[in-house]
Design a protein around this motif. Sequence first.
Motif, PDB file in Angstrom:
ATOM      1  N   ARG A 233      15.616  38.592 -20.297  1.00 22.73           N
ATOM      2  CA  ARG A 233      16.190  39.098 -21.546  1.00 22.73           C
ATOM      3  C   ARG A 233      15.856  40.577 -21.735  1.00 22.73           C
ATOM      4  N   ILE A 234      14.631  40.963 -21.373  1.00 19.40           N
ATOM      5  CA  ILE A 234      14.241  42.371 -21.458  1.00 19.40           C
ATOM      6  C   ILE A 234      15.110  43.214 -20.535  1.00 19.40           C
ATOM      7  N   ILE A 235      15.349  42.736 -19.334  1.00 20.66           N
ATOM      8  CA  ILE A 235      16.167  43.480 -18.367  1.00 20.66           C
ATOM      9  C   ILE A 235      17.580  43.671 -18.905  1.00 20.66           C
ATOM     10  N   GLU A 236      18.164  42.607 -19.458  1.00 24.76           N
ATOM     11  CA  GLU A 236      19.505  42.731 -20.023  1.00 24.76           C
ATOM     12  C   GLU A 236      19.517  43.696 -21.210  1.00 24.76           C
ATOM     13  N   GLY A 237      18.442  43.685 -22.003  1.00 23.03           N
ATOM     14  CA  GLY A 237      18.340  44.632 -23.112  1.00 23.03           C
ATOM     15  C   GLY A 237      18.273  46.070 -22.630  1.00 23.03           C
ATOM     16  N   MET A 238      17.568  46.293 -21.525  1.00 19.47           N
ATOM     17  CA  MET A 238      17.500  47.635 -20.951  1.00 19.47           C
ATOM     18  C   MET A 238      18.857  48.087 -20.418  1.00 19.47           C
ATOM     19  N   LYS A 239      19.587  47.182 -19.807  1.00 22.85           N
ATOM     20  CA  LYS A 239      20.921  47.536 -19.295  1.00 22.85           C
ATOM     21  C   LYS A 239      21.843  47.973 -20.420  1.00 22.85           C
ATOM     22  N   ALA A 240      21.635  47.421 -21.620  1.00 24.08           N
ATOM     23  CA  ALA A 240      22.505  47.742 -22.751  1.00 24.08           C
ATOM     24  C   ALA A 240      22.418  49.210 -23.160  1.00 24.08           C
ATOM     25  N   PHE A 241      21.338  49.904 -22.778  1.00 22.73           N
ATOM     26  CA  PHE A 241      21.230  51.332 -23.100  1.00 22.73           C
ATOM     27  C   PHE A 241      22.130  52.198 -22.212  1.00 22.73           C
ATOM     28  N   GLN A 242      22.718  51.608 -21.191  1.00 23.10           N
ATOM     29  CA  GLN A 242      23.675  52.290 -20.312  1.00 23.10           C
ATOM     30  C   GLN A 242      23.115  53.602 -19.761  1.00 23.10           C
ATOM     31  N   GLY A 243      21.879  53.518 -19.289  1.00 20.38           N
ATOM     32  CA  GLY A 243      21.244  54.672 -18.653  1.00 20.38           C
ATOM     33  C   GLY A 243      20.450  55.559 -19.584  1.00 20.38           C
ATOM     34  N   ASN A 244      20.584  55.380 -20.891  1.00 13.59           N
ATOM     35  CA  ASN A 244      19.876  56.233 -21.851  1.00 13.59           C
ATOM     36  C   ASN A 244      18.473  55.686 -22.097  1.00 13.59           C
ATOM     37  N   LEU A 245      17.672  55.644 -21.040  1.00 14.11           N
ATOM     38  CA  LEU A 245      16.297  55.189 -21.150  1.00 14.11           C
ATOM     39  C   LEU A 245      15.496  55.716 -19.967  1.00 14.11           C
ATOM     40  N   ILE A 246      14.189  55.708 -20.154  1.00 13.16           N
ATOM     41  CA  ILE A 246      13.232  56.012 -19.094  1.00 13.16           C
ATOM     42  C   ILE A 246      12.382  54.771 -18.901  1.00 13.16           C
ATOM     43  N   ILE A 247      12.300  54.281 -17.694  1.00 12.29           N
ATOM     44  CA  ILE A 247      11.433  53.139 -17.415  1.00 12.29           C
ATOM     45  C   ILE A 247      10.043  53.656 -17.069  1.00 12.29           C
ATOM     46  N   GLN A 248       9.047  53.022 -17.661  1.00 12.14           N
ATOM     47  CA  GLN A 248       7.655  53.382 -17.420  1.00 12.14           C
ATOM     48  C   GLN A 248       6.943  52.164 -16.831  1.00 12.14           C
ATOM     49  N   THR A 249       6.276  52.365 -15.697  1.00  8.71           N
ATOM     50  CA  THR A 249       5.635  51.252 -15.004  1.00  8.71           C
ATOM     51  C   THR A 249       4.205  51.606 -14.619  1.00  8.71           C
ATOM     52  N   MET A 250       3.293  50.708 -14.942  1.00  6.66           N
ATOM     53  CA  MET A 250       1.886  50.839 -14.582  1.00  6.66           C
ATOM     54  C   MET A 250       1.642  50.156 -13.236  1.00  6.66           C
ATOM     55  N   PHE A 251       1.071  50.906 -12.300  1.00  8.05           N
ATOM     56  CA  PHE A 251       0.619  50.326 -11.035  1.00  8.05           C
ATOM     57  C   PHE A 251      -0.901  50.414 -10.993  1.00  8.05           C
ATOM     58  N   LEU A 252      -1.525  49.324 -10.605  1.00  7.05           N
ATOM     59  CA  LEU A 252      -2.975  49.308 -10.560  1.00  7.05           C
ATOM     60  C   LEU A 252      -3.439  48.311  -9.512  1.00  7.05           C
ATOM     61  N   LYS A 253      -4.738  48.305  -9.293  1.00  7.93           N
ATOM     62  CA  LYS A 253      -5.359  47.445  -8.290  1.00  7.93           C
ATOM     63  C   LYS A 253      -6.610  46.818  -8.899  1.00  7.93           C
ATOM     64  N   GLY A 254      -7.392  46.150  -8.062  1.00 11.41           N
ATOM     65  CA  GLY A 254      -8.616  45.531  -8.543  1.00 11.41           C
ATOM     66  C   GLY A 254      -8.386  44.112  -9.017  1.00 11.41           C
ATOM     67  N   LYS A 255      -9.261  43.655  -9.923  1.00 10.59           N
ATOM     68  CA  LYS A 255      -9.237  42.273 -10.390  1.00 10.59           C
ATOM     69  C   LYS A 255      -9.436  42.210 -11.901  1.00 10.59           C
ATOM     70  N   THR A 256      -9.010  41.097 -12.462  1.00  9.79           N
ATOM     71  CA  THR A 256      -9.338  40.827 -13.858  1.00  9.79           C
ATOM     72  C   THR A 256     -10.818  40.477 -13.956  1.00  9.79           C
ATOM     73  N   ASP A 257     -11.316  40.388 -15.164  1.00 10.92           N
ATOM     74  CA  ASP A 257     -12.714  39.983 -15.349  1.00 10.92           C
ATOM     75  C   ASP A 257     -12.952  38.555 -14.875  1.00 10.92           C
ATOM     76  N   GLU A 258     -11.874  37.772 -14.750  1.00  7.80           N
ATOM     77  CA  GLU A 258     -12.000  36.404 -14.229  1.00  7.80           C
ATOM     78  C   GLU A 258     -11.842  36.354 -12.712  1.00  7.80           C
ATOM     79  N   GLY A 259     -11.673  37.526 -12.085  1.00  7.32           N
ATOM     80  CA  GLY A 259     -11.589  37.578 -10.641  1.00  7.32           C
ATOM     81  C   GLY A 259     -10.203  37.423 -10.049  1.00  7.32           C
TER      82      GLY A 259
END
Length: 259
Positions: free
Chosen positions: A167-193
Motif C-alpha cells: 500500500r505504501i508503494i502504491e501511495g508513492m507511485k501516486a506522486f508521479q515522480g514528485n518525491l524523494i525516496i530516503q533509505t537507511m542502510f545499516l549493519k550489525g545486530k539488534t539487541d536481541e542478536g
Amino acid sequence: MSTIIYPSPIFGPIHSRRLGVSLGINLLPADGKCCTFDCIYCECGYNKDHRPHAKLPTREEVYNALERRLINMQANGPAPDVLTFAGNGEPTLHPHFKEIIEDTITLRNRYFPNARISVLSNSTQIHCPEVFEALCRVDNNILKLDTVDTAYINKVDRPAGSYDVNRIIEGMKAFQGNLIIQTMFLKGKTDEGKDVDNTSDVFVLPWLEVVKAIAPRQVMIYTIDRETPDSFLQKATHEELDRIVTLLEQAGLRASASY
C-alpha cells in the motif's frame, strides 16, 4: 544510551548532511516522541521511553514561532537553505499539517524565497488526502522506504498498528515522480542478536526494482550517524553505499549517499 528530543516548534538551524543549513520545524510535543514507527536506529530513542505529556503545538504557535525565527535569521543570519519538517517523530500526524504547510509557504516566500521546504516522513500517512495534497506542495517530499521486505520492516522500522508495504508503494507511485525516496542502510545486530544488514543483494535488488517502478526524482541513501537505541548497530561502509548508488544510477535514477 543518548537520545535527542527536539524543542518545539522550531529548532536549529543545524547542518544537514543531505539538505544544507536546515531550520527544523517540529510539529510534535517538545517533551517526547510521537511516531507510527519505532525504529531501532531512531536518534530520538524508543517510543516507550519518551511518552510526551505536553500538547502538540497549535497552528498559530507554529506560525508565530517560525516568523520570529525567520525575522531573526534575516537580520543576523545564517540564511537557511531549507525549512525542514522533522523532529520528535512523524510530522504528518499533526491534525493541521496541511494548513501549517500553507503557512510555511507564505512565510518562506516573504522572508527567504530561495529556501526550500522539506518534509521528512515515514510515508505511513500518505494515503490521507490532506497529507497527500500538502506533500505535493512542498519542494522536497522525502519519503522513507528502507526495504520492501516485510520481516525486515517489522524487525527494524517496527510499525505501530497495521502496515502494508505494498500500500505504501502504491501511495508513492501516486506522486508521479514528485518525491524523494530516503533509505537507511545499516549493519550489525539488534539487541536481541538478530542480523539487520540490508546492504546485500538479497535486500537491495528487490528494493531497487520497486524504486524503479515508483520513479522518484531522487533517491537519498544514508547510514546511521548518531547514537542509536539498539546498541549493536553498525554503519554501512562507504563502499557499500557507493555500490548501491551506482546501481541506482545505472537504472537511470538520480542518487546520493550520506556517510
